[in-house]
Design a protein around this motif. Structure first.
Motif, PDB file in Angstrom:
ATOM      1  N   HIS A  39      34.482 -11.487  13.591  1.00  0.00           N
ATOM      2  CA  HIS A  39      35.760 -12.093  13.969  1.00  0.00           C
ATOM      3  C   HIS A  39      36.946 -11.216  13.592  1.00  0.00           C
ATOM      4  O   HIS A  39      36.800 -10.185  12.913  1.00  0.00           O
ATOM      5  CB  HIS A  39      35.893 -13.483  13.336  1.00  0.00           C
ATOM      6  N   GLY A  40      38.127 -11.647  14.007  1.00  0.00           N
ATOM      7  CA  GLY A  40      39.346 -10.905  13.748  1.00  0.00           C
ATOM      8  C   GLY A  40      40.063 -11.359  12.489  1.00  0.00           C
ATOM      9  O   GLY A  40      39.508 -12.073  11.649  1.00  0.00           O
ATOM     10  N   GLY A  41      41.318 -10.934  12.347  1.00  0.00           N
ATOM     11  CA  GLY A  41      42.101 -11.229  11.162  1.00  0.00           C
ATOM     12  C   GLY A  41      42.990 -12.446  11.343  1.00  0.00           C
ATOM     13  O   GLY A  41      42.667 -13.375  12.079  1.00  0.00           O
ATOM     14  N   SER A  42      44.133 -12.426  10.687  1.00  0.00           N
ATOM     15  CA  SER A  42      45.080 -13.541  10.716  1.00  0.00           C
ATOM     16  C   SER A  42      44.365 -14.826  10.314  1.00  0.00           C
ATOM     17  O   SER A  42      43.705 -14.872   9.277  1.00  0.00           O
ATOM     18  CB  SER A  42      45.726 -13.649  12.099  1.00  0.00           C
ATOM     19  N   ASN A  43      44.456 -15.879  11.131  1.00  0.00           N
ATOM     20  CA  ASN A  43      43.823 -17.163  10.816  1.00  0.00           C
ATOM     21  C   ASN A  43      42.543 -17.369  11.606  1.00  0.00           C
ATOM     22  O   ASN A  43      42.242 -18.458  12.072  1.00  0.00           O
ATOM     23  CB  ASN A  43      44.810 -18.298  11.090  1.00  0.00           C
ATOM     24  N   ASP A  44      41.769 -16.320  11.735  1.00  0.00           N
ATOM     25  CA  ASP A  44      40.547 -16.369  12.518  1.00  0.00           C
ATOM     26  C   ASP A  44      39.357 -16.684  11.615  1.00  0.00           C
ATOM     27  O   ASP A  44      39.421 -16.569  10.384  1.00  0.00           O
ATOM     28  CB  ASP A  44      40.331 -15.028  13.221  1.00  0.00           C
ATOM     29  N   ASN A  45      38.261 -17.096  12.220  1.00  0.00           N
ATOM     30  CA  ASN A  45      36.961 -17.168  11.570  1.00  0.00           C
ATOM     31  C   ASN A  45      35.907 -17.191  12.668  1.00  0.00           C
ATOM     32  O   ASN A  45      36.239 -17.143  13.858  1.00  0.00           O
ATOM     33  CB  ASN A  45      36.854 -18.359  10.605  1.00  0.00           C
ATOM     34  N   ALA A  46      34.636 -17.264  12.287  1.00  0.00           N
ATOM     35  CA  ALA A  46      33.564 -17.142  13.268  1.00  0.00           C
ATOM     36  C   ALA A  46      33.563 -18.274  14.281  1.00  0.00           C
ATOM     37  O   ALA A  46      33.151 -18.081  15.428  1.00  0.00           O
ATOM     38  CB  ALA A  46      32.216 -17.070  12.555  1.00  0.00           C
ATOM     39  N   THR A  47      33.996 -19.471  13.887  1.00  0.00           N
ATOM     40  CA  THR A  47      33.982 -20.584  14.830  1.00  0.00           C
ATOM     41  C   THR A  47      35.050 -20.437  15.902  1.00  0.00           C
ATOM     42  O   THR A  47      34.906 -20.969  17.007  1.00  0.00           O
ATOM     43  CB  THR A  47      34.208 -21.932  14.108  1.00  0.00           C
ATOM     44  N   ILE A  48      36.125 -19.708  15.593  1.00  0.00           N
ATOM     45  CA  ILE A  48      37.262 -19.610  16.514  1.00  0.00           C
ATOM     46  C   ILE A  48      37.023 -18.526  17.558  1.00  0.00           C
ATOM     47  O   ILE A  48      36.954 -18.799  18.755  1.00  0.00           O
ATOM     48  CB  ILE A  48      38.563 -19.357  15.722  1.00  0.00           C
ATOM     49  N   SER A  49      36.895 -17.301  17.112  1.00  0.00           N
ATOM     50  CA  SER A  49      36.727 -16.197  18.068  1.00  0.00           C
ATOM     51  C   SER A  49      35.508 -16.376  18.953  1.00  0.00           C
ATOM     52  O   SER A  49      35.510 -16.001  20.126  1.00  0.00           O
ATOM     53  CB  SER A  49      36.598 -14.866  17.320  1.00  0.00           C
ATOM     54  N   TRP A  50      34.441 -16.954  18.390  1.00  0.00           N
ATOM     55  CA  TRP A  50      33.153 -16.947  19.090  1.00  0.00           C
ATOM     56  C   TRP A  50      32.739 -18.327  19.559  1.00  0.00           C
ATOM     57  O   TRP A  50      31.564 -18.551  19.853  1.00  0.00           O
ATOM     58  CB  TRP A  50      32.089 -16.326  18.183  1.00  0.00           C
ATOM     59  N   TYR A  51      33.687 -19.254  19.663  1.00  0.00           N
ATOM     60  CA  TYR A  51      33.387 -20.639  20.008  1.00  0.00           C
ATOM     61  C   TYR A  51      32.494 -20.758  21.238  1.00  0.00           C
ATOM     62  O   TYR A  51      31.551 -21.556  21.268  1.00  0.00           O
ATOM     63  CB  TYR A  51      34.695 -21.401  20.233  1.00  0.00           C
ATOM     64  N   ARG A  52      32.754 -19.951  22.259  1.00  0.00           N
ATOM     65  CA  ARG A  52      32.053 -20.096  23.530  1.00  0.00           C
ATOM     66  C   ARG A  52      30.775 -19.264  23.630  1.00  0.00           C
ATOM     67  O   ARG A  52      30.067 -19.335  24.643  1.00  0.00           O
ATOM     68  CB  ARG A  52      32.986 -19.692  24.672  1.00  0.00           C
ATOM     69  N   LEU A  53      30.453 -18.474  22.614  1.00  0.00           N
ATOM     70  CA  LEU A  53      29.379 -17.493  22.781  1.00  0.00           C
ATOM     71  C   LEU A  53      28.038 -17.917  22.224  1.00  0.00           C
ATOM     72  O   LEU A  53      27.007 -17.363  22.622  1.00  0.00           O
ATOM     73  CB  LEU A  53      29.795 -16.154  22.153  1.00  0.00           C
ATOM     74  N   PHE A  54      27.991 -18.855  21.307  1.00  0.00           N
ATOM     75  CA  PHE A  54      26.706 -19.251  20.722  1.00  0.00           C
ATOM     76  C   PHE A  54      25.796 -19.864  21.784  1.00  0.00           C
ATOM     77  O   PHE A  54      24.611 -19.535  21.874  1.00  0.00           O
ATOM     78  CB  PHE A  54      26.938 -20.236  19.574  1.00  0.00           C
ATOM     79  N   GLU A  55      26.364 -20.747  22.569  1.00  0.00           N
ATOM     80  CA  GLU A  55      25.591 -21.372  23.641  1.00  0.00           C
ATOM     81  C   GLU A  55      25.316 -20.381  24.765  1.00  0.00           C
ATOM     82  O   GLU A  55      24.226 -20.364  25.352  1.00  0.00           O
ATOM     83  CB  GLU A  55      26.352 -22.584  24.166  1.00  0.00           C
ATOM     84  N   GLU A  56      26.296 -19.514  25.043  1.00  0.00           N
ATOM     85  CA  GLU A  56      26.196 -18.588  26.170  1.00  0.00           C
ATOM     86  C   GLU A  56      25.094 -17.554  25.966  1.00  0.00           C
ATOM     87  O   GLU A  56      24.346 -17.223  26.890  1.00  0.00           O
ATOM     88  CB  GLU A  56      27.537 -17.881  26.361  1.00  0.00           C
ATOM     89  N   PHE A  57      24.977 -17.028  24.741  1.00  0.00           N
ATOM     90  CA  PHE A  57      24.032 -15.936  24.502  1.00  0.00           C
ATOM     91  C   PHE A  57      22.827 -16.345  23.652  1.00  0.00           C
ATOM     92  O   PHE A  57      21.904 -15.542  23.467  1.00  0.00           O
ATOM     93  CB  PHE A  57      24.753 -14.763  23.839  1.00  0.00           C
ATOM     94  N   GLY A  58      22.824 -17.572  23.139  1.00  0.00           N
ATOM     95  CA  GLY A  58      21.731 -17.998  22.269  1.00  0.00           C
ATOM     96  C   GLY A  58      20.406 -18.180  22.965  1.00  0.00           C
ATOM     97  O   GLY A  58      19.370 -18.239  22.305  1.00  0.00           O
ATOM     98  N   ALA A  59      20.402 -18.262  24.291  1.00  0.00           N
ATOM     99  CA  ALA A  59      19.129 -18.440  25.007  1.00  0.00           C
ATOM    100  C   ALA A  59      18.239 -17.208  24.907  1.00  0.00           C
ATOM    101  O   ALA A  59      17.005 -17.320  24.859  1.00  0.00           O
ATOM    102  CB  ALA A  59      19.402 -18.775  26.477  1.00  0.00           C
ATOM    103  N   ASP A  60      18.862 -16.010  24.863  1.00  0.00           N
ATOM    104  CA  ASP A  60      18.044 -14.797  24.856  1.00  0.00           C
ATOM    105  C   ASP A  60      18.423 -13.809  23.753  1.00  0.00           C
ATOM    106  O   ASP A  60      17.972 -12.665  23.770  1.00  0.00           O
ATOM    107  CB  ASP A  60      18.098 -14.101  26.222  1.00  0.00           C
ATOM    108  N   HIS A  61      19.257 -14.247  22.805  1.00  0.00           N
ATOM    109  CA  HIS A  61      19.609 -13.397  21.666  1.00  0.00           C
ATOM    110  C   HIS A  61      19.653 -14.237  20.393  1.00  0.00           C
ATOM    111  O   HIS A  61      19.861 -15.448  20.443  1.00  0.00           O
ATOM    112  CB  HIS A  61      20.982 -12.736  21.869  1.00  0.00           C
TER     113      HIS A  61
END
Length: 291
Positions: free
Chosen positions: A37-59
């Protein structure tokens, strides 16, 4: 912190004397995809909110909260990108991951490039979204000097000022996306929650203190980024007000296996604001890396 993106699960790894919150999706035996993730007020849930479901099928998607961010506890913020890259090398070892495609946004892109430079054996490929670490200074010499002076304030003054600024969440959000309406409401709510968390942005302040020199950026990788031989995809919004697009352009010109995708009418958080285009480009990149 109880908020989780779709398909993500939270686990905690004991590391460096603290507990690192790591979000996962997908099977453990699948090709690893490390999200930084990035800086400022970021964390893993924010930057990557849409990617766990999107890429979790094959990664096997792995997204830690860096020290000083999100749900990671008991570890002091690390400061500069080299120290954070070393931390990621220890995290991957603790997770039993030998090699991964690394995705980083903004500060996380700076960290990802340093991981590729200092621990190349761990990096199968890079996806860099408006990465930091590719500018010689902040704006002109006067704005850079002002930015540097702001990081020299004592903690007793600096952190209360940051806490006050963090109350203006709407302004901060409009600084990272061109069109706020493209943001999932859950992301906006979590961004607000992170901004108001006690100790928020301390990790980013330590990063700024480590990287801002009095006359230029200490983390400028442009002289050495050409040493990165891993395949790399740069993804950058053309209306990014925070990280100049020219840095990505210059890096791609000297890196042997890199290409750049730019997105019109898109700000700094391009992976969220231009989600469908981002997923399309990353899937193509991952297919090429596997091949």
């Amino acid at each position: 912190m109880t908020f989780l993106p779709p398909a993500a699960r939270a686990e905690y790894l004991d590391l460096d004397g603290g507990r690192v919150r790591v979000l996962h999706s997908g099977p453990a035996g699948a090709p690893p995809l490390l999200l930084v993730h990035g800086g400022s007020n970021d964390n893993a849930t924010i930057s990557w909110y849409r990617l766990f479901e999107e890429f979790g099928a094959d990664h096997h998607v792995i997204a830690p909260d860096l020290p000083g961010f999100g749900g990671t506890e008991g570890i002091d913020p690390l400061g500069g990108p080299v120290a954070q890259a070393d931390f990621l090398s220890r995290l991957l070892a603790g997770l039993g991951v030998e090699r991964a495609v690394v995705v980083g946004v903004s500060m996380g892109g700076d960290v990802a490039m340093n991981l590729a430079l200092h621990h190349p054996e761990l990096v199968r490929g890079l996806v860099l979204i408006a990465p930091g670490g590719l500018v010689e200074r902040v704006g002109n010499r006067f704005t850079h000097k002002a930015a540097w002076w702001s990081t020299r304030m004592p903690d007793g003054i600096l952190f209360p000022v940051v806490a006050l600024a963090n109350r203006f969440v709407g302004l901060a959000l409009r600084a990272v996306v061109h069109d706020v309406s493209t943001m999932p409401p859950e992301v906006v709510a979590e961004f607000r929650q992170e901004a108001l968390r006690p100790g928020a942005a301390r990790g980013y302040m330590r990063y700024n203190q480590a990287t801002l020199g009095p006359h230029g950026m200490r983390n400028n990788l442009l002289p050495v980024v050409g040493r990165i031989t891993a395949p790399a995809l740069f993804f950058h919004g053309e209306r990014d007000p925070m990280v100049p697009l020219e840095g990505s352009r210059r890096a791609v010109r000297v890196m042997p296996n890199a290409r750049l995708v730019t997105v019109a009418d898109c700000g700094h958080w391009a992976q969220l604001e231009a989600h469908e285009r981002f997923v399309e480009e990353v899937r193509s990149f991952l297919s090429d890396v596997r091949g």
